[in-house]
Design a protein around this motif. Structure first.
Motif, PDB file in Angstrom:
ATOM      1  N   GLU A   1      27.229  35.862  71.181  1.00 18.81           N
ATOM      2  CA  GLU A   1      26.288  34.890  70.259  1.00 18.81           C
ATOM      3  C   GLU A   1      26.284  33.465  70.726  1.00 18.81           C
ATOM      4  OE1 GLU A   1      27.773  35.161  66.338  1.00 18.81           O
ATOM      5  OE2 GLU A   1      28.335  37.486  66.288  1.00 18.81           O
ATOM      6  N   PRO A   2      25.413  33.353  71.643  1.00 23.20           N
ATOM      7  CA  PRO A   2      25.240  31.918  72.391  1.00 23.20           C
ATOM      8  C   PRO A   2      24.458  30.909  71.598  1.00 23.20           C
ATOM      9  CG  PRO A   2      23.491  33.353  73.360  1.00 23.20           C
ATOM     10  CD  PRO A   2      24.384  34.332  72.199  1.00 23.20           C
TER      11      PRO A   2
ATOM     12  N   ASN B   1      35.463  30.815  71.772  1.00 25.21           N
ATOM     13  CA  ASN B   1      35.872  32.036  72.537  1.00 25.21           C
ATOM     14  C   ASN B   1      35.463  32.319  74.068  1.00 25.21           C
ATOM     15  OD1 ASN B   1      37.113  34.702  73.308  1.00 25.21           O
ATOM     16  ND2 ASN B   1      36.741  35.351  71.293  1.00 25.21           N
ATOM     17  N   GLU B   2      35.845  31.166  74.843  1.00 27.96           N
ATOM     18  CA  GLU B   2      35.301  31.151  76.259  1.00 27.96           C
ATOM     19  C   GLU B   2      35.351  32.442  76.943  1.00 27.96           C
ATOM     20  OE1 GLU B   2      33.936  28.604  77.614  1.00 27.96           O
ATOM     21  OE2 GLU B   2      34.381  26.866  76.910  1.00 27.96           O
ATOM     22  N   ARG B   3      36.480  33.127  76.811  1.00 26.98           N
ATOM     23  CA  ARG B   3      36.533  34.298  77.811  1.00 26.98           C
ATOM     24  C   ARG B   3      35.580  35.451  77.315  1.00 26.98           C
ATOM     25  NH1 ARG B   3      42.743  36.862  77.894  1.00 26.98           N
ATOM     26  NH2 ARG B   3      42.914  34.681  78.736  1.00 26.98           N
ATOM     27  N   ALA B   4      35.352  35.684  75.925  1.00 26.67           N
ATOM     28  CA  ALA B   4      34.411  36.481  75.404  1.00 26.67           C
ATOM     29  C   ALA B   4      32.921  36.288  75.827  1.00 26.67           C
ATOM     30  CB  ALA B   4      34.578  36.806  74.108  1.00 26.67           C
ATOM     31  N   LEU B   5      32.656  34.650  76.058  1.00 25.49           N
ATOM     32  CA  LEU B   5      31.598  34.408  76.156  1.00 25.49           C
ATOM     33  C   LEU B   5      31.243  34.658  77.639  1.00 25.49           C
ATOM     34  CD1 LEU B   5      31.767  30.874  74.382  1.00 25.49           C
ATOM     35  CD2 LEU B   5      29.803  32.417  74.103  1.00 25.49           C
ATOM     36  N   ALA B   6      32.279  34.493  78.556  1.00 28.12           N
ATOM     37  CA  ALA B   6      31.995  34.771  79.855  1.00 28.12           C
ATOM     38  C   ALA B   6      31.833  36.211  80.196  1.00 28.12           C
ATOM     39  CB  ALA B   6      33.406  34.479  80.628  1.00 28.12           C
ATOM     40  N   LEU B   7      32.267  37.083  79.236  1.00 31.74           N
ATOM     41  CA  LEU B   7      32.039  38.331  79.606  1.00 31.74           C
ATOM     42  C   LEU B   7      30.659  38.953  78.665  1.00 31.74           C
ATOM     43  CD1 LEU B   7      35.727  39.859  79.390  1.00 31.74           C
ATOM     44  CD2 LEU B   7      34.063  39.666  81.291  1.00 31.74           C
TER      45      LEU B   7
ATOM     46  N   PRO C   1      31.674  40.513  71.816  1.00 31.59           N
ATOM     47  CA  PRO C   1      31.972  39.734  70.828  1.00 31.59           C
ATOM     48  C   PRO C   1      33.555  39.307  70.736  1.00 31.59           C
ATOM     49  CG  PRO C   1      30.864  41.944  70.348  1.00 31.59           C
ATOM     50  CD  PRO C   1      31.189  41.930  71.939  1.00 31.59           C
ATOM     51  N   TYR C   2      34.205  39.989  71.417  1.00 24.97           N
ATOM     52  CA  TYR C   2      35.722  39.443  71.491  1.00 24.97           C
ATOM     53  C   TYR C   2      36.305  40.185  72.729  1.00 24.97           C
ATOM     54  CZ  TYR C   2      36.466  43.732  68.612  1.00 24.97           C
ATOM     55  OH  TYR C   2      36.658  45.028  68.418  1.00 24.97           O
TER      56      TYR C   2
ATOM     57  N   GLY D   1      30.379  29.855  69.214  1.00 23.05           N
ATOM     58  CA  GLY D   1      30.661  30.886  70.407  1.00 23.05           C
ATOM     59  C   GLY D   1      31.810  31.532  69.597  1.00 23.05           C
ATOM     60  N   VAL D   2      32.177  31.551  68.185  1.00 24.31           N
ATOM     61  CA  VAL D   2      33.218  32.358  67.882  1.00 24.31           C
ATOM     62  C   VAL D   2      33.216  33.819  68.327  1.00 24.31           C
ATOM     63  CG1 VAL D   2      34.325  33.253  65.481  1.00 24.31           C
ATOM     64  CG2 VAL D   2      33.658  30.966  65.783  1.00 24.31           C
TER      65      VAL D   2
END
Length: 319
Positions: A41-42, A74-80, A83-84, A36-37
């Motif tokens: 990309e899960p 990158n929890e915040r980007a994963l939630a959205l 990529p970042y 999850g960088v």
């Protein structure tokens, strides 16, 4: 508690990143796995969480060394599902005096984890359709043999040379600068459900290859590995769009028009080779695609490999 009986601890004192640290009964290498960088990309997140559960339930037991899993960098980007959020995390891995950008704060913590490991495996996936492949920043016999042990069939080298004049450190370049082994693995397209299955298999192969798992013998992969060397990086400097839907590793010819802008500007390939990491969603100023050429295809047997634990234990003992 099975989690504690396996020697699994949560975190190591950092507020942003949640980690799971598993310790074996015997000494061995310290391996760091990142997922999850990039938030879209899960596959690494899913694979690492599955493996944590398997250690928790004792389906897997670590025989030696230490494994640190950071499943969701990158929890915040994963939630959205982006990529970042503010800056590409995998282009800003360095130490900061007073980080204020969200990804800089994560990068600061990631440097602490990388500093402590001997081997880094960073799990990713791609925007365009692709077969799985890996990046080796430092092209060495040891790195190539590790790539074989992981089970990779395609490996790209030459990334550091492309970024020699820039200041965009990745997880791998940060690790390599410290003399650590590292591989970035691209497990498939972002939306490909098989990517997480592949990611889990690559992690398992790594641990088994290094002799770190109970009842999991060292794999012996005999396949040939294709190596490609990066030749060019193309940034999106205007409203360019691709002339067709390029998949990763699509063959290209020198002079072929790869992208064009609304004002009539074009980007042509400068080599006969393949396109790498085409990104139709790239923003102005970001990398839009790369090109590479095949360099060699060879078999390095696992018997010729000096296991990292020997080399790594010397490094740890003298650090």
């Amino acid at each position: 508690d099975n989690l504690l009986s396996q020697g699994i601890n949560h975190n190591i004192g950092f507020p942003m990143l949640k980690s799971f640290i598993i310790s074996g009964q015997k000494t061995g290498p310290q391996i760091l796995f990142l997922g999850g960088v990039h938030g879209n990309e899960p596959c690494g997140v899913i694979a690492i969480r599955n493996l944590i559960e398997k250690f928790h339930s004792r389906q897997l037991t670590l025989a030696a060394g230490q494994v640190t899993f950071v499943p969701s960098c990158n929890e915040r980007a994963l939630a959205l599902n982006v990529p970042y959020t503010e800056e590409n995390l995998n282009r800003c891995i360095r130490r900061y005096t007073n980080p204020t950008v969200y990804e800089h704060r994560i990068a600061q913590e990631l440097t602490e984890y990388i500093d402590r490991c001997d081997l880094l495996i960073d799990i990713h996936s791609t925007t365009a359709p692709t077969k799985p492949f890996g990046f080796l920043d430092t092209d060495s016999t040891e790195g190539r043999t590790l790539a074989r042990g992981v089970g990779l069939e395609t490996v790209i080298i030459g990334w550091p040379e492309l970024y020699a004049e820039s200041d965009e450190p990745s997880t791998q370049s940060y690790a390599d600068a410290l003399g650590k082994l590292s591989i970035t693995i691209e497990c498939g397209q972002n939306e490909d459900k098989e990517a997480a299955i592949r990611a889990e298999r690559y992690i398992m192969n790594t641990l088994a290859f290094l002799g770190m798992l109970v009842d999991h013998p060292k794999p012996t992969h005999k396949h040939s590995i294709s190596y490609l060397r990066m030749t060019n990086i193309y940034y999106k400097t205007s409203d360019y769009s691709f002339t067709k839907d390029y998949a990763n590793f699509t063959q290209i010819k020198k002079g072929e028009v790869i992208a064009e802008s609304t004002c009539g500007s074009i980007i042509k390939a400068t080599v006969d080779g393949v396109i790498v990491l085409p990104r139709p969603i790239a923003k102005i100023g970001e990398d839009m695609f790369y090109t590479a050429i095949y360099t060699s295809s060879e078999i390095i047997t696992t018997k010729s490999f000096t296991p990292p634990p020997v080399r790594i234990s010397l490094q740890v003992g003298t650090s």
